[in-house]
Design an enzyme around this catalytic site. Structure first.
Site, mmCIF file in Angstrom:
data_model
loop_
_atom_site.group_PDB
_atom_site.id
_atom_site.type_symbol
_atom_site.label_atom_id
_atom_site.label_comp_id
_atom_site.label_asym_id
_atom_site.label_seq_id
_atom_site.Cartn_x
_atom_site.Cartn_y
_atom_site.Cartn_z
ATOM 1 C CB VAL A 36 -0.898 0.017 1.255
ATOM 2 C CG1 VAL A 36 -1.723 1.275 1.278
ATOM 3 C CG2 VAL A 36 -1.787 -1.205 1.277
ATOM 4 C CB ALA A 95 -0.694 12.485 -0.020
ATOM 5 C CB SER A 141 -15.432 -10.603 21.407
ATOM 6 O OG SER A 141 -14.904 -11.068 22.631
ATOM 7 N NE ARG A 155 -28.987 -5.835 21.896
ATOM 8 C CZ ARG A 155 -27.804 -6.329 22.193
ATOM 9 N NH1 ARG A 155 -27.236 -6.023 23.345
ATOM 10 N NH2 ARG A 155 -27.171 -7.130 21.362
ATOM 11 C CD GLN A 208 -67.175 -10.867 27.770
ATOM 12 O OE1 GLN A 208 -67.284 -12.043 27.431
ATOM 13 N NE2 GLN A 208 -67.585 -10.424 28.950
ATOM 14 C CD GLU A 227 -30.192 -1.864 16.397
ATOM 15 O OE1 GLU A 227 -30.081 -1.493 17.584
ATOM 16 O OE2 GLU A 227 -30.577 -1.112 15.486
#
Length: 452
Positions: free
Chosen positions: A200, A205, A253, A315, A351, A436
């Site tokens: 890369v 720039a 995680s 949430r 009812q 979510e």
């Protein structure tokens, strides 16, 4: 679980909710009715900005109040679900930037998001990582800098080379980046890996600028993102995405990093997906998309925690969206039962119908109070916010499904005609029980939290 305070809105809050409903009916619903299904409705998003509603969602001081967000979403949902959803998706996509963005990142994007000129998106779900979000597999592969460890331009320059306004899309208010030097770096590739890894930095720039090479990025050129995201709201029309990718700092995680990725990065493409409700949702494909240290939100390896912090705020407000839909359906059912005659009198005198209306009203009010309590707990810094949020979303979304379905039943066949308000709500109400955090996931979270 800590004690839940008795809760009631004060007169000012009730007035504000009434004003929001009037705005939604008079200003926002006409814009929503002219939208193209499955596409971002930019005039609607811009109107949310002009009316100051996005600024309430993303205040300049960063102090997002969960109760304010819930009142906002519930009030809009009662009159215009499209406006509610457009506002919520801006919050979902931009809130990680509020929580963890650098000063430069915030200055570049948040003013445009608040004004409705830039559209944000939250890119977490994957084909094999939906409810089990920690199993995501989008790869962020470390790459070397062109010219060796200390030579050439940084990966940040290449990543930024394509950034900028897109035709017909919202433009950042302020260009520029800042060095990032927080919390470690991605694993350095071996010599063999580096030799086989694309470099890369070949792109220059922008004119008049010099690529920033923060200390944490020296000796590497950032990352390349490779993989797929799916069920991404506002994709592929958004102007930037909060993307969660695996950088390898740890298992599940612990190995996830969040990146802010402008939509015009090379290698990023997307497709629309037609859904039951007419919201903009799509897939994203990352084919070696370059990102640098300036694109990281927070610290490498902390992306999953950032995602969960965002969802803990949102949430309860998903529950508020559901309560708004339930109240709209209840209002429609009450009106219909009062004026529709059958068997010699109005439906409300039967009812079976009266008892169903009573059950609908009771469940809606119970869900509303739990949502408000969860939001108030979040704002007060309650230690059990994850438990409260899960309970609020669970009860409110399940309640809305019941109330909308019951309202359709009371109306009969007329509610199934295309264009009827309840036909619209019937298509809208199903998705919140999944996104979510699905109903089953909320029950699992609640059970775990009970034993903490």
């Amino acid at each position: 679980m800590s004690d839940t305070a008795v809760f009631a809105l004060d007169p000012a809050q009730r007035r504000w909710c009434g004003e929001l409903r009037a705005l939604a009916a008079e200003r926002l619903r006409p814009l929503a009715e002219r939208s193209e299904p499955g596409r971002v409705n930019r005039p609607l998003v811009e109107a949310l900005g002009e009316l100051g509603l996005l600024a309430r969602l993303l205040p300049a001081d960063g102090s997002v109040h969960a109760l304010t967000l819930c009142l906002l979403r519930e009030s809009l949902a009662r009159e215009c679900t499209e406006a509610e959803t457009a506002l919520a998706l801006q919050g979902l996509g931009a809130h990680p930037l509020v929580l963890a963005g650098t000063a430069a990142q915030r200055a570049r994007w948040l003013p445009a998001v608040r004004a409705g000129r830039a559209v944000a998106a939250f890119a977490l779900s994957e084909p094999e990582a939906g409810s089990d979000a920690a199993a995501l597999s989008l790869r962020a592969e470390a790459v070397r800098v062109a010219g060796g460890a200390d030579g050439g331009e940084s990966g940040d320059a290449a990543a930024r080379a394509g950034d900028g306004p897109r035709s017909g899309r919202g433009a950042p208010d302020e260009a520029g980046t800042a060095g990032w030097a927080a919390g470690g770096a991605a694993a350095t590739p071996t010599a063999a890996e580096a030799a086989a890894t694309p470099t890369v930095g070949e792109a220059a720039a922008p004119a008049g600028t010099r690529a920033v090479r923060p200390a944490a990025a020296r000796g590497r050129g950032g990352w390349r993102l490779t993989g797929e995201k799916c069920w991404i709201s506002n994709a592929p029309d958004a102007d930037f995405y909060t993307v969660f990718a695996r950088t390898g700092e740890g298992a599940r995680s612990r190995g996830v990093t969040a990146f802010l990725v402008p939509a015009d990065r090379p290698g990023l493409t997307g497709e629309r997906v037609e859904m039951l409700s007419p919201h903009p949702i799509g897939t994203l494909t990352f084919d070696g998309v370059p990102v640098g240290a300036d694109d990281v939100l927070g610290a490498p390896g902390e992306g999953f925690r950032l995602a969960m912090r965002t969802l803990n705020l949102l949430r309860p407000s998903v529950g508020a969206f559901a309560v708004g839909m339930a109240q709209a359906a209840l209002d429609a059912a009450l009106d219909h039962a009062a004026h529709r005659t059958a068997f010699g009198g109005p439906l409300k005198d039967l009812q079976s119908v009266a008892h169903r209306l009573a059950e609908m009203a009771t469940r809606t009010e119970a869900a509303r109070l739990l949502v408000y309590a969860a939001a108030a707990g979040y704002d007060a810094g309650a230690p059990d916010v994850a438990l409260r949020s899960a309970m609020a979303k669970l009860l409110a979304t399940e309640t809305a499904q019941y109330v909308v379905d019951a309202a359709v039943q009371i109306h009969g066949a007329r509610a199934l005609r295309r264009g009827h308000p309840l036909e619209h709500l019937y298509r809208e109400v199903r998705a919140p029980r999944i996104y979510e955090g699905a109903t089953e996931v909320q029950r699992t979270l609640i059970a775990k939290e009970l034993y903490r």
